[in-house]
Each structure stands twice: as structure tokens, then as C-alpha cells.
Scaffold this active site. Structure first.
Site, PDB file in Angstrom:
ATOM      1  N   HIS A 308       0.845  -1.196   0.000  1.00 21.23           N
ATOM      2  CA  HIS A 308       0.000   0.000   0.000  1.00 21.23           C
ATOM      3  C   HIS A 308       0.875   1.239   0.000  1.00 21.23           C
ATOM      4  CE1 HIS A 308      -3.041   2.943   1.303  1.00 21.23           C
ATOM      5  NE2 HIS A 308      -3.936   2.083   0.865  1.00 21.23           N
ATOM      6  N   ASP A 365      -7.754  -4.265  -0.828  1.00 19.43           N
ATOM      7  CA  ASP A 365      -8.270  -4.464  -2.186  1.00 19.43           C
ATOM      8  C   ASP A 365      -8.227  -5.935  -2.585  1.00 19.43           C
ATOM      9  OD1 ASP A 365      -8.749  -1.682  -2.818  1.00 19.43           O
ATOM     10  OD2 ASP A 365      -6.583  -1.449  -2.854  1.00 19.43           O
TER      11      ASP A 365
END
Length: 430
Positions: A308, A365
Site C-alpha cells: 500500500h 483491495d
């Protein structure tokens, strides 16, 4: 603002300025550069605004190094365990968790603003039959200003709050309508005897010929995903909402702009990219080869849904949703080869020293895409689901912006690299 200042001097011109140090409740301090250009003739250059705080906000705090996410000071882990999406939406908007009567009123208000105007239903008929649901949602949300033009006074706190309620209430209705139109199904009305997530799932999947029984696990999984996606500080779409809002634009235009920003594959499209990657891998037996390809910088192949930009240690949302992901797959008994690929890839990456040393753990995600697929939500709707959840954060920031006394219109500066001053040349002499 603290009493600390840093003096910046340009030796060539001998011009200087004092940069006050601004501190918040948590997080790194910042230099106040508001007078920098006036005092020195310089601007700052910060592509992507990686080192620039554009606003003060009390909504959300992130510590990427420590893996911390707070909504109004409450750890995401506690909210995910004890709260629900609608209560989190109230918290983001109002700054405090609601008392029982406050939540009952808020729930009633949201529930009774879920309907779309009938003419808005007809609005969908103008789209091509295979239009992307995000395109339809963006247009439909923007069009709400035409239906509620009598309550667009952004200087009226009551009208601002009403717009926020309408957006949170109507986003699932609009999203479900966009999906059903894209597959040729009749648009369903919201069932207001259901709670937020079950109501949305009914609007998505209910057909007149078959009564729909929503799995409690499915509704809980969706509610949890909505909580985790509700806000994430000054990301691209939230910053877009605030930038458009700084012009005095109506709230529906601002949120429509946020949807447009979210649609970008580098932002809200990440979970859709995960499913495309899993489809490319194809089979669980190909996972080890895919992992080796991902390590090769020259292969051009990337593992989507790992690591991330903000979280340098781990994504706290991924830690929460991983458990729910496995629970959904177990209890729903979904038999899908791509989900087998996903689970095999998760285990391979968590054990491989290359990914462990670089802290390339599966992020939110990765797991959200898997859950959406297990719930039967098509890939093209993944970013729409993100938009439903993030609407709570968008309106919270929009409301906060209009409660800030010293708010200014956003106007970033630039470093001009074009041609210098030159004279027009007659066409015959060019």
C-alpha cells in the site's frame, strides 16, 4: 499552531521568511508556507502532494508506519468489531458516536430518503445498454442537483445536512439501478423494512419470480467492507471532493467529481485489477510461477492487491477483512476456481521471503475483490461498491470544509516549463 518557527533565507536575494510549525493532535508537524511566495518569491514544488498538507481535518487519521487508522479517534479495529456502517457514517459526519435515540433518528432519515424520483429512473434509459455502472452512477449523482435545486444553499447548515443524508441514502439505490439497467433487469424499489446492506443486496439481486433470501454472512461481510472503505483521509477522490467543494459547487456535483476520481485504476479500481490478475494466473497450480514472475522486474507482471502507498508496515483493514474473507468463502460454500487461485496466492505471498521482507502483504483491495466475487457482485461493480461506502467520508469532509471559517478556493501553483515569451508569426512566414 505552536510557537516554533523555522527561518528560510535565500542567500542570493537576502530575502527571508519565518515558517511557523503547525502541529495537530497526532501525526507529523508541518511548515506553514502561506507567506513563502510573498516574502521570498518562491513556491514549493511537490508532485503528487506527497509532502503537502492541504487542509486541517478532524475526520480521519492514518499512521502508515504503524498501521493505524482512526475514524474520529476511534480505531478501525473497534469499529469493525462493534459498530455498523450506518453508525460509522453518523460518526464521520457528526464527530461523535450516536446515542440510541440519535441513531434511530439518523437511521429513519436515511431509510426514508432511499427512493429515487421516477424521472431519475427514466434518466438511465438514455445510456447505452452496456454502459459502465460507474459512468451511470457519476452522471446520476450529478443530476440530483436538478431534482433538489430548491435546497442547494450551501450556506444553510440544515440544507447541507439534508444533502449528506440524501447522498448516503440514495447511493445504493442509484448503484443497484445502474447494475440492473446494464444487464437488462427492471429497476427495483428499496425495501425500507431492511437494514442498509440487506436493502442494497435486495435491490441488486431480487427478481419477481423468486423470493430472495439474503445470507446474514453476506450482509455482514458487505457491512464490514463498507466500514473499512468509508473514509481514508485526503486520498485522491476525497481531495477532489474538497477541491470542487472549495469553489462553492453543490454537494451532488462534488460527490460526482469524487466518483470520477475514484474510477481511476490507480485509486478505486484496484480491487477490480486483483480479479483480472487472478484470471490471468488462471489456475491455482500456476501461482508459484506467477510469484516468480512478480519477482522479476523485467517480466512486466505485477501482483495486484499487495502492499500500500500509505501503509508501510501492514494495512489494518486487510487484517480485519482477511478473517471475514475466509468466513464468507467457508459459510457460503462458493466453488470458484479464481477464489482457489486467490487463496493459494495469499499463502504463497505470506510465506515468501521476498514479499515478507518488503512488507508486500495482501491489502484490503485483495480481500475485498475476493469477497465481492463470492457474493456474486460482478467485477464492473467493484468500484461502485467502493463509491457507496466512500460517500460517507466524502460528505463528512464536504461538511467539515463548509464549517471551516478560513476555507479558501483551491488553487495549486505550477512550475512553468513551456516556451518563453515570443511573437506571433504570420502564416506565410512560418
Amino acid at each position: 499552531m505552536s510557537e516554533k518557527t523555522v527561518v528560510l533565507t535565500d542567500a542570493a536575494s537576502n530575502r527571508s521568511t519565518a515558517l511557523p510549525v503547525v502541529t495537530g493532535t497526532l501525526g507529523d508537524p508541518a511548515f506553514d508556507i502561506g507567506k513563502l511566495n510573498k516574502d521570498t518569491g518562491y513556491f514549493t514544488y511537490d508532485p503528487g502532494f506527497m509532502s503537502t498538507a492541504a487542509t486541517k481535518s478532524a475526520v480521519t487519521f492514518i499512521d502508515g508506519d504503524q498501521g493505524i487508522l482512526l475514524y474520529r479517534g476511534y480505531p478501525i479495529e473497534q469499529l469493525a468489531k462493534h459498530s455498523n456502517f450506518l453508525e460509522v457514517a453518523y460518526l464521520l459526519i457528526n464527530g461523535e458516536l450516536p446515542k440510541a435515540d440519535e441513531f434511530a433518528k439518523f437511521d429513519h432519515e436515511v431509510t426514508h430518503h432511499t427512493m429515487m424520483r421516477e424521472s431519475l429512473k427514466n434518466f438511465f434509459q438514455g445510456f447505452h445498454y452496456d454502459a459502465h455502472p460507474m459512468a451511470m452512477c457519476m452522471a446520476a449523482v450529478g443530476s440530483l442537483a436538478a431534482f433538489y435545486h430548491d435546497s442547494l444553499d450551501i450556506n444553510d447548515p440544515a440544507q447541507r445536512k439534508l444533502a449528506a443524508i440524501r447522498l448516503i441514502a440514495k447511493m445504493p439505490t442509484i448503484a443497484a439501478a445502474a447494475y440492473r439497467y446494464s444487464i437488462g433487469w427492471p429497476i427495483r424499489y428499496p425495501r425500507n423494512n431492511l437494514e442498509y446492506c440487506s436493502r442494497f443486496l435486495h435491490m441488486m439481486f431480487e427478481v419477481p419470480s423468486e423470493p430472495l433470501q439474503i445470507s446474514p454472512v453476506a450482509a455482514k461481510a458487505l457491512d464490514l467492507l463498507f466500514i473499512l472503505h468509508a473514509d481514508h483521509e485526503q486520498n485522491a477522490s476525497t481531495s477532489t471532493v474538497r477541491l470542487v467543494g472549495s469553489t462553492g459547487a453543490n454537494p451532488y456535483a462534488c460527490v460526482a467529481a469524487g466518483i470520477a476520481a475514484l474510477w481511476g485504476p490507480a485509486h478505486g479500481g484496484a480491487n477490480e485489477a486483483v480479479l483480472k490478475m487472478l484470471a490471468e494466473i488462471g489456475d491455482a497450480k500456476n501461482v508459484s510461477k506467477a510469484v516468480e514472475r512478480a519477482k522479476d522486474k523485467n517480466s512486466g507482471f505485477r501482483l495486484m492487491g499487495f502492499g500500500h502507498r500509505v501503509y508501510k508496515n501492514f494495512d489494518p483493514r486487510a487484517t480485519i477483512i482477511r478473517e471475514m474473507c475466509h468466513k464468507v468463502l467457508g459459510e457460503l460454500g462458493v466453488n470458484d476456481p479464481l477464489l482457489d487461485v486467490a487463496m493459494e496466492l495469499e499463502q504463497a505471498a505470506l510465506k515468501d521471503s521476498y514479499f515478507v521482507e518488503r512488507k508486500l502483504y495482501p491489502n484490503v483491495d485483495f480481500y475485498s475483490g475476493i469477497i465481492y466475487k463470492a457474493l456474486g457482485i460482478p467485477t464492473e461493480m467493484f468500484t461502485v461498491m467502493f463509491a457507496i461506502a466512500r460517500t460517507a467520508g466524502w460528505v463528512a469532509h464536504w461538511l467539515e470544509q463548509h464549517e471551516t471559517l478560513d476555507a479558501k478556493i483551491g488553487r495549486p501553483r505550477q512550475i512553468y516549463i513551456g516556451a518563453p515569451n515570443r511573437d506571433y508569426v504570420d502564416p506565410a512566414k512560418r
